[in-house]
Design a protein around this motif. Structure first.
Motif: not given
Length: 176
Positions: A97-104, A121-127, A138-144
């Motif tokens: 996985t290199t990107n994913f969607a957030l859905a609040g 790890p490093n990640a960029t929120i598009t908007n 994104v890369s392997t790891g745990n994100y919150v």
């Protein structure tokens, strides 16, 4: 503010004790509109509070011999607060996985929303102000990530976290 969830802050019961939240409004009237996330959780969330109302929340600790109680009064105003933020369900994704969607949940009625990366790890929120945005790089790891809803009325911001885990598939099991 009214309409926003309120997090209560009772002390934790000992192993032989039970804690219970109750609520009354005004001059000791029942408050059936108030709903607790769990009446036995010291840090329960109460929802359904009406405008311009004084609520008395009572935290009672009891054991087989005695009980004692403590009250906190929360008075709402005529300003509607933001609804409870909902960041969605925690997820596990493949290591490729290199990107994913957030859905609040979508902001409504004068609310604004903001995504914040809490850890990982490093990640960029598009908007960050879009409830259904994407995260790239994104890369392997745990994100919150945390979804925050607020309004212009000076009410408390509501928040919810989502954990995204990007991981390798486990080693193939071999029982012998």
């Amino acid at each position: 503010c009214y309409g926003s969830p309120v997090t209560l802050e009772g002390n934790a019961p000992l192993p032989n004790e039970t804690g219970t939240w109750t609520v009354r409004k005004g001059s000791n009237q029942a408050a059936p509109e108030v709903v607790f996330s769990s009446i036995n959780n010291p840090n329960a969330t109460a929802t359904g509070l009406l405008a311009n109302t004084a609520y008395t929340f009572t935290w009672t600790l009891s054991n087989s011999c005695n009980s004692n109680s403590s009250n906190v009064v929360i008075t709402t105003t005529s300003v509607q607060g933001p609804k409870q933020a909902d960041a969605g369900l925690d997820r596990c994704l493949a290591s490729s996985t290199t990107n994913f969607a957030l859905a609040g949940n979508a902001p409504t009625g004068g609310e604004t929303g903001t995504w914040v990366k809490i850890s990982g790890p490093n990640a960029t929120i598009t908007n960050a102000s879009l409830y259904n945005t994407t995260v790239t790089g994104v890369s392997t790891g745990n994100y919150v990530f945390q979804w925050r809803l607020s309004n212009a009325g000076g009410c408390a911001t509501t928040v919810d976290d989502i954990q995204i885990t990007i991981s390798e598939t486990p080693t193939t099991a071999n029982a012998g």
